[in-house]
Each structure stands twice: as C-alpha cells, then as structure tokens.
Design a protein around this motif. Structure first.
Motif, PDB file in Angstrom:
ATOM      1  N   ARG A 128      12.068 -16.367  -8.390  1.00 43.57           N
ATOM      2  CA  ARG A 128      11.079 -17.365  -8.433  1.00 43.57           C
ATOM      3  C   ARG A 128       9.730 -16.963  -8.470  1.00 43.57           C
ATOM      4  NH1 ARG A 128      13.382 -22.752  -9.090  1.00 43.57           N
ATOM      5  NH2 ARG A 128      15.066 -22.743  -7.363  1.00 43.57           N
ATOM      6  N   GLU A 129       9.053 -17.339  -9.842  1.00 40.42           N
ATOM      7  CA  GLU A 129       7.662 -17.214  -9.710  1.00 40.42           C
ATOM      8  C   GLU A 129       6.651 -18.114  -9.016  1.00 40.42           C
ATOM      9  OE1 GLU A 129       6.517 -14.638 -11.630  1.00 40.42           O
ATOM     10  OE2 GLU A 129       8.395 -13.902 -12.225  1.00 40.42           O
ATOM     11  N   ARG A 130       7.025 -19.260  -8.799  1.00 38.52           N
ATOM     12  CA  ARG A 130       6.311 -20.091  -8.040  1.00 38.52           C
ATOM     13  C   ARG A 130       7.199 -20.981  -7.179  1.00 38.52           C
ATOM     14  NH1 ARG A 130       2.056 -22.499 -11.978  1.00 38.52           N
ATOM     15  NH2 ARG A 130       2.407 -24.402 -11.096  1.00 38.52           N
ATOM     16  N   LEU A 131       6.647 -21.489  -5.999  1.00 32.10           N
ATOM     17  CA  LEU A 131       7.488 -22.295  -4.993  1.00 32.10           C
ATOM     18  C   LEU A 131       7.845 -23.661  -5.459  1.00 32.10           C
ATOM     19  CD1 LEU A 131       5.677 -21.780  -1.671  1.00 32.10           C
ATOM     20  CD2 LEU A 131       7.688 -20.618  -2.353  1.00 32.10           C
ATOM     21  N   GLY A 132       7.294 -24.149  -6.536  1.00 25.48           N
ATOM     22  CA  GLY A 132       7.403 -25.223  -6.971  1.00 25.48           C
ATOM     23  C   GLY A 132       6.259 -26.361  -6.614  1.00 25.48           C
ATOM     24  N   ALA A 148       0.861  -1.214   0.105  1.00 28.78           N
ATOM     25  CA  ALA A 148      -0.023  -0.041  -0.060  1.00 28.78           C
ATOM     26  C   ALA A 148       0.884   1.480  -0.091  1.00 28.78           C
ATOM     27  CB  ALA A 148      -1.063  -0.016   1.357  1.00 28.78           C
ATOM     28  N   GLY A 149       2.008   1.255   0.710  1.00 28.85           N
ATOM     29  CA  GLY A 149       2.785   2.199   0.890  1.00 28.85           C
ATOM     30  C   GLY A 149       3.604   2.722  -0.359  1.00 28.85           C
ATOM     31  N   VAL A 150       3.895   1.692  -1.275  1.00 28.99           N
ATOM     32  CA  VAL A 150       4.725   1.390  -2.574  1.00 28.99           C
ATOM     33  C   VAL A 150       3.642   2.134  -3.479  1.00 28.99           C
ATOM     34  CG1 VAL A 150       5.605   0.158  -4.452  1.00 28.99           C
ATOM     35  CG2 VAL A 150       6.337  -0.072  -2.035  1.00 28.99           C
ATOM     36  N   HIS A 151       2.284   1.593  -3.542  1.00 26.34           N
ATOM     37  CA  HIS A 151       1.506   1.881  -4.508  1.00 26.34           C
ATOM     38  C   HIS A 151       1.019   3.581  -4.322  1.00 26.34           C
ATOM     39  CE1 HIS A 151       0.650  -1.811  -6.016  1.00 26.34           C
ATOM     40  NE2 HIS A 151       0.130  -2.424  -5.141  1.00 26.34           N
ATOM     41  N   TYR A 152       1.033   4.032  -3.060  1.00 27.99           N
ATOM     42  CA  TYR A 152       0.794   5.486  -2.682  1.00 27.99           C
ATOM     43  C   TYR A 152       1.898   6.349  -3.268  1.00 27.99           C
ATOM     44  CZ  TYR A 152       0.053   9.906  -0.004  1.00 27.99           C
ATOM     45  OH  TYR A 152       0.073  11.088   0.356  1.00 27.99           O
ATOM     46  N   LEU A 153       2.934   6.154  -2.974  1.00 32.90           N
ATOM     47  CA  LEU A 153       4.179   6.747  -3.651  1.00 32.90           C
ATOM     48  C   LEU A 153       4.130   6.816  -5.121  1.00 32.90           C
ATOM     49  CD1 LEU A 153       7.069   5.472  -1.166  1.00 32.90           C
ATOM     50  CD2 LEU A 153       5.752   7.870  -1.304  1.00 32.90           C
ATOM     51  N   LEU A 154       4.094   5.810  -5.614  1.00 30.07           N
ATOM     52  CA  LEU A 154       3.933   5.522  -7.154  1.00 30.07           C
ATOM     53  C   LEU A 154       2.929   6.749  -7.876  1.00 30.07           C
ATOM     54  CD1 LEU A 154       5.139   2.018  -7.865  1.00 30.07           C
ATOM     55  CD2 LEU A 154       6.154   3.915  -8.427  1.00 30.07           C
ATOM     56  N   ARG A 155       1.638   6.815  -7.152  1.00 24.59           N
ATOM     57  CA  ARG A 155       0.573   7.344  -7.708  1.00 24.59           C
ATOM     58  C   ARG A 155       0.686   8.972  -7.491  1.00 24.59           C
ATOM     59  NH1 ARG A 155      -5.736   5.546  -6.908  1.00 24.59           N
ATOM     60  NH2 ARG A 155      -6.479   7.337  -8.150  1.00 24.59           N
ATOM     61  N   TYR A 156       1.104   9.209  -6.275  1.00 25.56           N
ATOM     62  CA  TYR A 156       0.929  10.498  -5.630  1.00 25.56           C
ATOM     63  C   TYR A 156       2.298  11.455  -5.670  1.00 25.56           C
ATOM     64  CZ  TYR A 156      -3.799   8.896  -4.519  1.00 25.56           C
ATOM     65  OH  TYR A 156      -5.129   8.541  -4.604  1.00 25.56           O
ATOM     66  N   GLN A 157       3.399  10.743  -5.432  1.00 25.77           N
ATOM     67  CA  GLN A 157       4.483  11.523  -5.560  1.00 25.77           C
ATOM     68  C   GLN A 157       5.043  11.855  -6.871  1.00 25.77           C
ATOM     69  OE1 GLN A 157       5.956  12.690  -2.565  1.00 25.77           O
ATOM     70  NE2 GLN A 157       4.276  11.966  -1.556  1.00 25.77           N
ATOM     71  N   VAL A 203      10.175  -3.222  -6.396  1.00 32.64           N
ATOM     72  CA  VAL A 203       9.649  -3.283  -5.133  1.00 32.64           C
ATOM     73  C   VAL A 203       8.195  -4.129  -5.253  1.00 32.64           C
ATOM     74  CG1 VAL A 203       9.118  -2.715  -2.763  1.00 32.64           C
ATOM     75  CG2 VAL A 203      11.120  -2.228  -3.709  1.00 32.64           C
ATOM     76  N   ARG A 204       7.245  -2.989  -6.087  1.00 34.22           N
ATOM     77  CA  ARG A 204       6.036  -3.567  -6.403  1.00 34.22           C
ATOM     78  C   ARG A 204       6.089  -4.946  -7.194  1.00 34.22           C
ATOM     79  NH1 ARG A 204       1.910   0.072  -9.479  1.00 34.22           N
ATOM     80  NH2 ARG A 204       3.193   0.079 -11.209  1.00 34.22           N
ATOM     81  N   GLY A 205       6.642  -5.111  -8.016  1.00 35.72           N
ATOM     82  CA  GLY A 205       6.900  -6.501  -8.635  1.00 35.72           C
ATOM     83  C   GLY A 205       7.070  -7.447  -7.850  1.00 35.72           C
ATOM     84  N   ALA A 206       8.166  -7.328  -6.796  1.00 28.91           N
ATOM     85  CA  ALA A 206       8.542  -8.516  -6.025  1.00 28.91           C
ATOM     86  C   ALA A 206       7.602  -8.669  -5.093  1.00 28.91           C
ATOM     87  CB  ALA A 206       9.810  -7.833  -5.318  1.00 28.91           C
ATOM     88  N   GLY A 207       6.736  -7.585  -4.643  1.00 31.83           N
ATOM     89  CA  GLY A 207       5.533  -7.811  -3.762  1.00 31.83           C
ATOM     90  C   GLY A 207       4.391  -8.644  -4.302  1.00 31.83           C
ATOM     91  N   GLU A 208       4.248  -8.426  -5.593  1.00 28.34           N
ATOM     92  CA  GLU A 208       3.326  -8.823  -6.357  1.00 28.34           C
ATOM     93  C   GLU A 208       3.573 -10.438  -6.430  1.00 28.34           C
ATOM     94  OE1 GLU A 208       0.236  -8.058  -7.139  1.00 28.34           O
ATOM     95  OE2 GLU A 208       0.550  -5.992  -6.465  1.00 28.34           O
ATOM     96  N   ARG A 209       4.702 -10.774  -6.838  1.00 22.19           N
ATOM     97  CA  ARG A 209       5.319 -12.212  -6.945  1.00 22.19           C
ATOM     98  C   ARG A 209       5.155 -12.848  -5.594  1.00 22.19           C
ATOM     99  NH1 ARG A 209       8.998  -9.590 -10.084  1.00 22.19           N
ATOM    100  NH2 ARG A 209      10.720  -9.501  -8.368  1.00 22.19           N
ATOM    101  N   LEU A 210       5.479 -11.897  -4.260  1.00 19.89           N
ATOM    102  CA  LEU A 210       5.517 -12.660  -2.814  1.00 19.89           C
ATOM    103  C   LEU A 210       4.100 -12.815  -2.728  1.00 19.89           C
ATOM    104  CD1 LEU A 210       6.782 -13.766  -0.548  1.00 19.89           C
ATOM    105  CD2 LEU A 210       6.912 -10.978   0.254  1.00 19.89           C
ATOM    106  N   LYS A 211       2.996 -12.111  -3.011  1.00 22.40           N
ATOM    107  CA  LYS A 211       1.676 -12.534  -2.759  1.00 22.40           C
ATOM    108  C   LYS A 211       1.224 -13.940  -3.418  1.00 22.40           C
ATOM    109  CE  LYS A 211      -1.384  -9.440  -3.477  1.00 22.40           C
ATOM    110  NZ  LYS A 211      -2.137  -8.155  -4.090  1.00 22.40           N
TER     111      LYS A 211
END
Length: 271
Positions: A207-211, A38-47, A61-69
C-alpha cells in the motif's frame, strides 16, 4: 434549549477529542519509526562490510519505513475528512503556482520511479494569489497529483493553473485510462480511490496510500471555500485536442482543484 446546547457542546468535545487522538497516536508512532529508520540508515551508511543479502534486506526495510511515514502523514491528515469550522489554520498569502511547484517537488522521486512525465502550464490573466494555509493547500494538491502519478506508470500528466471567477484553479489530467462510472462516483469518498489504483506488479498487497488522500484533499479545499471534482478526461477519436462530449474517447481523469480562500480572521492561526 438547554438540551440542544448540551448536545452541541458534547459533539464539539467529541470532535476535539478525535483530533487530539489522531495527533497523539500519530506523534508516538512517528517517533518509534524515526528511531528504527535511523538505525537502518546508520547501518547502510557506515557498515561497509555488509554483504549483498543483508544490504538488500536493509534497503527493503528502509523502503517500507518511508512508505509507513507517508501512511502516517495520511493518518494525521485524516482529521480533514470531517468539516470543523473551528479547526485552526495558519493563514497567509499564497501563490497558486508556487503551491503546485512545491507539491510537484515533493513527488519528484515517485514520478521518476514510475517514468511519469509531468508538464506544467500557467494561464494567468489575473492574480494567482489567495488567503489560505500554504501547507494544507500544498498537501491537498500533493494528494491529487500523487494519485495521478500512482495511476500513470510511463504516462504523462498535465498540470494547469488558471484564474476563474472563484479564484485560482488547478487542474490535473492523467492519461491512465478511464474509470467505470460506479467507482468514479465514489472516487472522492474515503477509500474510494483504491478501485482506481492498479496493483503493484512486484508486491500486489503493498500500500502506497491508505486510500484517504483524495477525500482529505476535498476536505481541505472545502475548508478553504473551494472544492475538488473529478471527471473523465477525453480526447477526440481522430487524435485532436482534449475535450469532453460525444465523439470523444475517455483516456483518463481530470481533477479540478478550486483553491478558494479564507479571511485571516476566519480561522485562528495555528500555534
């Protein structure tokens, strides 16, 4: 007899604790990750005054977060690696074609990023519906289709829904090249799929998947009375239609997802 009952109760309690463990760990990690993203999205959108360097870093960082999800989703779903007839499922009437379309819609971005073209075909000489957990079945199909997408940069994938004696069957065929017999035999086991996924050319350790995805898909389909198999996909050496057998060259993999079906009272409905 008393010892056998006690052992069975202990095993059931251990299995329940495992499910509870996965659920709690996944929930807590997901909450912290959501706050950070949420913090990353805020900075990218409003800063608006962010320079190119900081913006590029935040995008990474956003890409890494989406992969982690996605990895956390796989972690949560790993409870389906172990059979448990008492595990609740939310049973409803499902349409196989709609399940495939929902799975493909979830993967549109991943397919587009890799230049993967997905063609869909439905040969329905009968009812394509079944009783099952729609979300779980969608997850199973998404893991299979997602695996094919990871293998198939700039290559096509064919998805087909048909009706067999056992009910609706979904086949996913890629043209990403053959897999040697030994890793192919282990492909549906936990972590077996890693041997068939090419490394990311930009970040080989990413890693896109744990396997676990294919093993989870097999567990979900097994729980529905269906199953998952994989075999080489072949075409005639003269360029003819796909088939199997002598005189044919292996071009990829063919996954057969038998969706099965369960009675509404076989599994209590999830809360």
């Amino acid at each position: 007899m008393l010892k056998l009952r006690a052992a069975a109760y202990s095993e059931q309690a251990f299995m329940w604790m495992n499910d509870e463990f996965f659920a709690r760990v996944g929930h807590d990690l997901r909450g912290e990750l959501a706050t950070m993203l949420a913090g990353v999205h805020y900075l990218l959108r409003y800063q608006k005054d962010l320079g190119a360097g900081p913006r590029d870093m935040l995008e990474r960082v956003r890409g890494a977060g989406e992969r982690l999800k996605r990895l956390l989703d796989e972690f949560d779903n790993s409870i389906w690696l172990r059979a448990d007839a008492s595990r609740p499922m939310a049973i409803a009437r499902c349409d196989a074609v709609e399940l495939v379309r929902r799975a493909a819609a979830h993967l549109e971005g991943a397919a587009a990023a890799r230049g993967v073209r997905i063609s869909f075909e439905a040969e329905l000489e009968g009812d394509a519906t079944l009783e099952g957990d729609p979300e779980l079945l969608r997850v199973a199909l998404e893991y299979v289709l997602g695996f094919a997408i990871l293998r198939s940069r700039d290559r096509p994938i064919r998805v087909r829904v048909a009706i067999a004696d056992v009910g609706p069957v979904v086949t996913v065929v890629d043209e990403a090249g053959p897999v040697p017999p030994e890793p192919l035999a282990r492909l549906l086991d936990p972590f077996g799929e890693r041997a068939a996924i090419p490394a990311d050319p930009v970040a080989p350790r990413r890693r896109e998947r744990l396997g676990l995805g294919l093993a989870i898909a097999r567990g979900i389909l097994d729980a529905h009375g269906g199953g998952l198999t994989v075999e080489p996909s072949s075409e005639r050496r003269d360029g003819g239609a796909s088939a199997s057998g002598a005189g044919y060259a292996a071009t990829g993999l063919r996954f057969t997802c038998t969706l099965g079906g369960v009675e509404g009272n076989a599994h209590p409905e999830s809360a």
